[in-house]
Design a protein around this motif. Structure first.
Motif, PDB file in Angstrom:
ATOM      1  N   PRO A 296       0.819  -1.215   0.000  1.00 23.16           N
ATOM      2  CA  PRO A 296       0.000   0.000   0.000  1.00 23.16           C
ATOM      3  C   PRO A 296       0.850   1.260   0.000  1.00 23.16           C
ATOM      4  O   PRO A 296       1.958   1.282   0.547  1.00 23.16           O
ATOM      5  N   LEU A 297       0.326   2.299  -0.614  1.00 27.75           N
ATOM      6  CA  LEU A 297       1.000   3.594  -0.605  1.00 27.75           C
ATOM      7  C   LEU A 297       1.299   4.032   0.822  1.00 27.75           C
ATOM      8  O   LEU A 297       0.497   3.813   1.740  1.00 27.75           O
ATOM      9  N   ARG A 298       2.432   4.667   0.994  1.00 28.41           N
ATOM     10  CA  ARG A 298       2.697   5.294   2.278  1.00 28.41           C
ATOM     11  C   ARG A 298       1.660   6.394   2.509  1.00 28.41           C
ATOM     12  O   ARG A 298       1.273   7.121   1.580  1.00 28.41           O
ATOM     13  N   PRO A 299       1.149   6.554   3.723  1.00 33.71           N
ATOM     14  CA  PRO A 299       0.085   7.526   3.972  1.00 33.71           C
ATOM     15  C   PRO A 299       0.415   8.947   3.533  1.00 33.71           C
ATOM     16  O   PRO A 299      -0.452   9.658   3.027  1.00 33.71           O
ATOM     17  N   ARG A 376       0.125   8.390   9.606  1.00 37.06           N
ATOM     18  CA  ARG A 376      -0.785   9.534   9.542  1.00 37.06           C
ATOM     19  C   ARG A 376      -2.210   9.151   9.938  1.00 37.06           C
ATOM     20  O   ARG A 376      -3.181   9.695   9.412  1.00 37.06           O
ATOM     21  N   GLY A 377      -2.338   8.193  10.820  1.00 32.57           N
ATOM     22  CA  GLY A 377      -3.646   7.775  11.281  1.00 32.57           C
ATOM     23  C   GLY A 377      -4.373   6.816  10.354  1.00 32.57           C
ATOM     24  O   GLY A 377      -5.471   6.356  10.672  1.00 32.57           O
ATOM     25  N   ILE A 378      -3.750   6.494   9.201  1.00 29.84           N
ATOM     26  CA  ILE A 378      -4.421   5.638   8.208  1.00 29.84           C
ATOM     27  C   ILE A 378      -3.985   4.191   8.418  1.00 29.84           C
ATOM     28  O   ILE A 378      -3.316   3.585   7.585  1.00 29.84           O
ATOM     29  N   SER A 379      -4.331   3.618   9.548  1.00 30.85           N
ATOM     30  CA  SER A 379      -4.032   2.215   9.855  1.00 30.85           C
ATOM     31  C   SER A 379      -4.523   1.946  11.263  1.00 30.85           C
ATOM     32  O   SER A 379      -5.025   2.847  11.937  1.00 30.85           O
ATOM     33  N   LYS A 380      -4.357   0.708  11.707  1.00 34.73           N
ATOM     34  CA  LYS A 380      -4.701   0.358  13.073  1.00 34.73           C
ATOM     35  C   LYS A 380      -3.808  -0.789  13.512  1.00 34.73           C
ATOM     36  O   LYS A 380      -3.121  -1.407  12.677  1.00 34.73           O
ATOM     37  N   PRO A 381      -3.757  -1.112  14.804  1.00 34.71           N
ATOM     38  CA  PRO A 381      -2.868  -2.182  15.257  1.00 34.71           C
ATOM     39  C   PRO A 381      -3.236  -3.527  14.626  1.00 34.71           C
ATOM     40  O   PRO A 381      -4.405  -3.835  14.406  1.00 34.71           O
ATOM     41  N   ILE A 578      -3.816   0.077   5.396  1.00 33.74           N
ATOM     42  CA  ILE A 578      -4.955   0.256   4.509  1.00 33.74           C
ATOM     43  C   ILE A 578      -4.454   0.166   3.069  1.00 33.74           C
ATOM     44  O   ILE A 578      -3.431   0.740   2.722  1.00 33.74           O
ATOM     45  N   ALA A 579      -5.164  -0.569   2.239  1.00 38.27           N
ATOM     46  CA  ALA A 579      -4.751  -0.778   0.850  1.00 38.27           C
ATOM     47  C   ALA A 579      -4.978   0.497   0.043  1.00 38.27           C
ATOM     48  O   ALA A 579      -6.111   0.958  -0.110  1.00 38.27           O
ATOM     49  N   LEU A 580      -3.896   1.074  -0.461  1.00 39.63           N
ATOM     50  CA  LEU A 580      -3.944   2.304  -1.250  1.00 39.63           C
ATOM     51  C   LEU A 580      -3.045   2.147  -2.471  1.00 39.63           C
ATOM     52  O   LEU A 580      -1.908   1.695  -2.347  1.00 39.63           O
ATOM     53  N   VAL A 581      -3.536   2.537  -3.632  1.00 39.81           N
ATOM     54  CA  VAL A 581      -2.743   2.452  -4.849  1.00 39.81           C
ATOM     55  C   VAL A 581      -3.087   3.641  -5.751  1.00 39.81           C
ATOM     56  O   VAL A 581      -4.230   4.128  -5.718  1.00 39.81           O
ATOM     57  N   ALA A 582      -2.121   4.110  -6.509  1.00 40.09           N
ATOM     58  CA  ALA A 582      -2.354   5.172  -7.499  1.00 40.09           C
ATOM     59  C   ALA A 582      -2.055   4.606  -8.878  1.00 40.09           C
ATOM     60  O   ALA A 582      -0.987   4.015  -9.096  1.00 40.09           O
ATOM     61  N   VAL A 583      -2.979   4.785  -9.813  1.00 43.74           N
ATOM     62  CA  VAL A 583      -2.855   4.218 -11.162  1.00 43.74           C
ATOM     63  C   VAL A 583      -3.264   5.267 -12.187  1.00 43.74           C
ATOM     64  O   VAL A 583      -4.250   5.986 -11.992  1.00 43.74           O
ATOM     65  N   ARG A 584      -2.508   5.354 -13.277  1.00 43.96           N
ATOM     66  CA  ARG A 584      -2.826   6.283 -14.369  1.00 43.96           C
ATOM     67  C   ARG A 584      -4.235   6.023 -14.902  1.00 43.96           C
ATOM     68  O   ARG A 584      -4.667   4.867 -15.028  1.00 43.96           O
ATOM     69  N   ASP A 585      -4.925   7.098 -15.246  1.00 38.66           N
ATOM     70  CA  ASP A 585      -6.283   6.969 -15.759  1.00 38.66           C
ATOM     71  C   ASP A 585      -6.337   6.243 -17.093  1.00 38.66           C
ATOM     72  O   ASP A 585      -7.392   5.721 -17.474  1.00 38.66           O
ATOM     73  N   LYS A 591      -9.411  -3.850 -10.792  1.00 32.17           N
ATOM     74  CA  LYS A 591     -10.352  -4.356  -9.799  1.00 32.17           C
ATOM     75  C   LYS A 591      -9.609  -4.405  -8.464  1.00 32.17           C
ATOM     76  O   LYS A 591      -9.131  -5.442  -8.033  1.00 32.17           O
ATOM     77  N   TYR A 592      -9.516  -3.261  -7.815  1.00 27.21           N
ATOM     78  CA  TYR A 592      -8.635  -3.121  -6.663  1.00 27.21           C
ATOM     79  C   TYR A 592      -9.371  -3.342  -5.347  1.00 27.21           C
ATOM     80  O   TYR A 592     -10.396  -2.724  -5.085  1.00 27.21           O
ATOM     81  N   THR A 593      -8.834  -4.243  -4.527  1.00 29.17           N
ATOM     82  CA  THR A 593      -9.313  -4.461  -3.165  1.00 29.17           C
ATOM     83  C   THR A 593      -8.103  -4.716  -2.267  1.00 29.17           C
ATOM     84  O   THR A 593      -6.980  -4.852  -2.746  1.00 29.17           O
ATOM     85  N   GLY A 594      -8.348  -4.806  -0.974  1.00 29.12           N
ATOM     86  CA  GLY A 594      -7.259  -5.097  -0.040  1.00 29.12           C
ATOM     87  C   GLY A 594      -6.972  -6.567   0.111  1.00 29.12           C
ATOM     88  O   GLY A 594      -6.047  -6.950   0.818  1.00 29.12           O
ATOM     89  N   LEU A 595      -7.746  -7.422  -0.562  1.00 28.40           N
ATOM     90  CA  LEU A 595      -7.586  -8.865  -0.365  1.00 28.40           C
ATOM     91  C   LEU A 595      -6.352  -9.442  -1.029  1.00 28.40           C
ATOM     92  O   LEU A 595      -5.536 -10.084  -0.366  1.00 28.40           O
ATOM     93  N   PRO A 596      -6.177  -9.288  -2.335  1.00 29.95           N
ATOM     94  CA  PRO A 596      -5.006  -9.928  -2.959  1.00 29.95           C
ATOM     95  C   PRO A 596      -3.721  -9.218  -2.567  1.00 29.95           C
ATOM     96  O   PRO A 596      -3.713  -8.029  -2.245  1.00 29.95           O
TER      97      PRO A 596
END
Length: 615
Positions: A296-299, A376-381, A578-585, A591-596
């Motif tokens: 995941p992207l750094r917050p 930056r608060g974007i996660s949890k233990p 938290i799963a975060l990704v940036a992709v060119r338009d 089909k992005y989710t946090g599962l795979p």
């Protein structure tokens, strides 16, 4: 580009007149034709669709059975009999179009798709499946983590695999084995199918030490075009330290609803960049098409990139909680190497193998500060070794033991086992040894480097000196899994739906049982290695969980597994990202989710849209 010969002749004469008569006519024509060929090649290349991705490190191997890293080339180039849907977690057909399971659960027959071929055009048949399982994975002379995927029952028996026809393969199991379908689901953690016609000779040939030549086959010095694959992409060119390029596999089986062969994208360029900061700069400048697909992207990247979406013509996607885990672990191995030397300094080994010491470390790590400052608060233990998406996940609210930040509790635990503090607050054991150990992680991953720096400062609060040193990923893996020359390190582990996908980490004989790694095939002798009683109990639970087909009973079994891990702390889990990704338009079909584990898990379905067409 084609010109009439008369044009070439007149043009050449004109050029000779312009340059003088120093160049022979034949040479000028050759130069002109060469230029035309280059222009043709450039025109052809520019007509190919491509995307540029990135990784922090070069591949360690081109051999999927020897792989212990993520990401790897096998995400692009190999497939298994089954696959897992990255949105639903459902097991779906891949190289096998279907399967049938007997009523007693001990016989499974897979039917391969019709007309499967390898990237060199050779047929892919049941012979390749039998070869992969029987000749490679179950070969005692070949060390591969995939053995752990197929160990069945308390005695670790393996399935018998035999060919019924060119398209049908039978698996005969010693007992019901619930994880089988997921064990065969290909990369990043499952079994991939190998080409018998290419690799059989290396498996059958032994070197002077009696080891199979397969273990040195398809190393990274292999011509990448010689690696025969069955996935959507085959390797085209590898420049160490720079990039690896892939091109479409013309024999890949999958087609879309309209009958068009996949993948859509012609070429993938996989750039190797030494740090996530460098990756960010490259993405913002437009040189990369995605960032955050592997981790995941750094917050702080999320905050920055979110503001730049419209101008940069990309989208930041949020996939919910990520399935992977991040943890630190101590080397609990009491064994000795081939020279009779302890793998771990006996003084430090006593610390590491004392439960209260590990519990004190867990209480001393300030995870709330880590969440606020680094994430930056974007996660949890993170407290469980099982992915939150799994139906077997046990939360703290369900009674899972947790280790809240509590320095007083940490100090009390240490003092209860004979440790003491001097006037400067430094920690010493009962024999007067200053508590100090090395702490490793992979370099270039700035978020892990930041976590490591904070942990070093956190443990200084209880008098421990931590020598934190990031090193290259491949060097780290060698030290952990081969030389076992380490004391403490931090790493991540890919997750998934079925806990058994982590058997190679959690079972005592697993090839990735890093915190107490036993003897492995083909490695120098280790003496004195032994698992702890709680490790053997985890073995028993994994055996029971794999045998059990009743889902409610499996939940109870894997709940007990999670409780043991948190009570015994062979690893100390840190943060649930938290799963975060940036992709060119211009990239469509995501089909992005946090599962795979990999954000581009459906790479074969992605399309590149020309931005000029969008306007």
């Amino acid at each position: 580009m084609r010109f009439p010969h008369s044009f070439l002749l007149h043009f050449t004469i004109a050029v000779r007149h312009w340059l003088g008569r120093s160049l022979p006519l034949v040479l000028l024509i050759a130069l002109l034709l060469s230029g035309c060929r280059s222009l043709i090649a450039e025109t052809k290349a520019s007509s190919l669709s491509q995307i540029v991705l990135t990784s922090l490190q070069d591949p360690a191997t081109f051999n999927p059975m020897l792989n212990q890293e993520f990401p790897s080339i096998f995400l692009f180039s190999f497939r298994g009999l089954t696959t897992e849907d990255g949105e639903t977690g459902e097991v779906k057909p891949d190289l096998a179009e279907s399967w049938e399971i007997s009523e007693d659960g001990r016989r499974v027959v897979f039917t391969l798709r019709e007309g499967l071929r390898w990237s060199d055009g050779e047929p892919l048949t049941a012979d390749d499946v039998v070869f992969t399982i029987q000749d490679v994975i179950l070969n005692e002379k070949i060390p591969t983590d995939n053995k752990d995927d197929l160990r069945i029952g308390a005695n670790g028996e393996f399935p018998q695999v035999q060919k019924l026809s060119d398209r049908q393969v039978e698996f005969l199991l010693p007992e019901p084995y619930a994880p089988l379908l997921r064990a065969l689901n290909g990369p990043p953690t499952g079994v991939v199918i190998l080409p018998k016609h290419t690799l059989q000779g290396s498996v059958e040939t032994l070197d002077s030490q009696g080891n199979s030549l397969f273990t040195s086959t398809w190393a990274t010095n292999t011509d990448p075009t010689k690696v025969v694959v069955n996935g959507p992409y085959k390797m085209e060119r590898y420049t160490p330290g720079e990039r690896l390029t892939f091109e479409r596999n013309p024999y890949y089986w999958e087609k879309d609803a309209a009958g068009q062969q996949l993948p859509y994208i012609d070429r993938i360029v996989w750039q190797f960049m030494e740090s996530t900061d460098t990756q960010l700069l490259s993405f913002r400048s437009g040189d990369l098409d995605a960032i955050g697909d592997v981790r995941p992207l750094r917050p702080e990247y999320f905050e920055l990139l979110k503001r730049e979406e419209e101008r940069g013509k990309f989208t930041v996607y949020t996939g919910g909680e990520w399935s992977g885990t991040t943890f630190i672990t101590f080397n609990l191995n009491r064994g000795k190497n081939a020279q009779g030397q302890p793998l771990v300094d006996p003084i430090k080994s006593r610390w590491f193998n004392t439960l209260e010491f590990r519990q004190a470390i867990a209480h001393a790590i300030n995870r709330p500060r880590m969440i606020n400052n680094i994430f930056r608060g974007i996660s949890k233990p993170q407290d469980s070794p099982i992915s939150v998406q799994s139906p077997y996940y046990l939360s703290p609210e369900q009674g899972l033991k947790v280790y809240d930040y509590d320095l007083d509790k940490a100090r009390q635990l240490l003092q209860s086992i004979g440790f003491s503090f001097n006037a400067e607050g430094q920690l010493f054991d009962a024999d007067g040894n200053r508590v100090r150990f090395s702490f490793l992680t992979n370099s270039g991953n700035e978020i892990r480097e930041a976590i490591g720096s904070q942990i070093r400062a956190d443990l200084a609060q209880i008098g421990i000196q931590v020598d934190f040193r990031p090193i290259s990923f491949n060097t780290l893996i060698t030290r952990v899994t081969t030389t076992r020359d380490w004391e403490c390190f931090m790493i991540g582990f890919t997750g998934g739906i079925d806990p058994h996908s982590g058997a190679n980490l959690w079972t005592s004989k697993g090839g990735s049982h890093m915190f107490n790694l036993g003897p492995q095939p083909g490695e120098p002798q280790i003496t004195g290695w032994q698992p702890n009683d709680w490790e053997l109990e985890i073995d028993r639970l994994f055996t029971a969980g794999a045998r059990e087909l009743d889902e409610s009973k499996r939940q109870e079994i894997y709940g007990n597994f999670q409780r043991i891990v948190q009570e015994q702390l062979p690893v100390i889990h840190l943060i649930h990202e938290i799963a975060l990704v940036a992709v060119r338009d211009r990239i469509q079909g995501l089909k992005y989710t946090g599962l795979p584990s990999w954000g581009l898990w459906n790479i074969q379905e992605l399309k590149v849209v020309d931005e000029r067409d969008e306007r």
